[in-house]
Design a protein around this motif. Structure first.
Motif, PDB file in Angstrom:
ATOM      1  N   ILE A   4       0.838  -1.200   0.000  1.00 53.26           N
ATOM      2  CA  ILE A   4       0.000   0.000   0.000  1.00 53.26           C
ATOM      3  C   ILE A   4       0.873   1.251   0.000  1.00 53.26           C
ATOM      4  CG2 ILE A   4      -1.762   1.298   1.253  1.00 53.26           C
ATOM      5  CD1 ILE A   4      -2.761  -1.308  -0.111  1.00 53.26           C
ATOM      6  N   LYS A  33      -7.657   0.927  -6.904  1.00 53.80           N
ATOM      7  CA  LYS A  33      -7.374   1.097  -5.479  1.00 53.80           C
ATOM      8  C   LYS A  33      -8.295   0.233  -4.623  1.00 53.80           C
ATOM      9  CE  LYS A  33      -5.604   5.827  -5.682  1.00 53.80           C
ATOM     10  NZ  LYS A  33      -5.849   7.219  -5.252  1.00 53.80           N
ATOM     11  N   ARG A  37      -7.103  -2.892  -2.353  1.00 56.63           N
ATOM     12  CA  ARG A  37      -7.416  -2.855  -0.919  1.00 56.63           C
ATOM     13  C   ARG A  37      -8.148  -4.127  -0.485  1.00 56.63           C
ATOM     14  NH1 ARG A  37      -5.803  -1.520   3.842  1.00 56.63           N
ATOM     15  NH2 ARG A  37      -7.414  -0.765   5.215  1.00 56.63           N
TER      16      ARG A  37
END
Length: 107
Positions: A4, A33, A37
């Motif tokens: 990340i 993203k 995630r």
């Protein structure tokens, strides 16, 4: 350095570049993203396809290529992405972090 933080660093690079990404690229990156995630391989594949469709630059695509290699535990692909990052001029600290994390993939 984790995946990340590498993604955030790479995104800062393209956000501060002189060329402003189009709205289509911004939307595709947002999808990427979320997929990263959530660590969703299918979502990352879809976002990479979307980035290709909107002609996103290799510097924008690379962090998500990296994330896919990490999520799928593909050490070979991770090593290839590191070489590409170096050729694209990513910072050496990011490349070293990628190398370290790539070696840990599948371990």
């Amino acid at each position: 350095m984790n995946t990340i933080s590498l993604l955030v660093g790479a995104q800062r690079m393209w956000l501060t570049s002189p060329v402003t990404p189009t709205l289509a690229v911004d939307v595709a990156v947002l999808g990427c993203k979320f997929a990263v995630r959530l660590r969703e391989e299918k979502g990352i594949d879809a976002c990479l396809a979307g980035l290709t469709t909107v002609n996103a630059s290799p510097k924008i695509r690379l962090p998500f290529e990296w994330a896919k290699a990490i999520v799928t535990k593909d050490r070979t692909r991770a090593a290839q992405v590191v070489v590409t990052a170096k050729s694209l001029g990513f910072p050496e600290t990011a490349i070293e972090g990628m190398r370290a994390e790539g070696l840990a993939v599948g371990a």
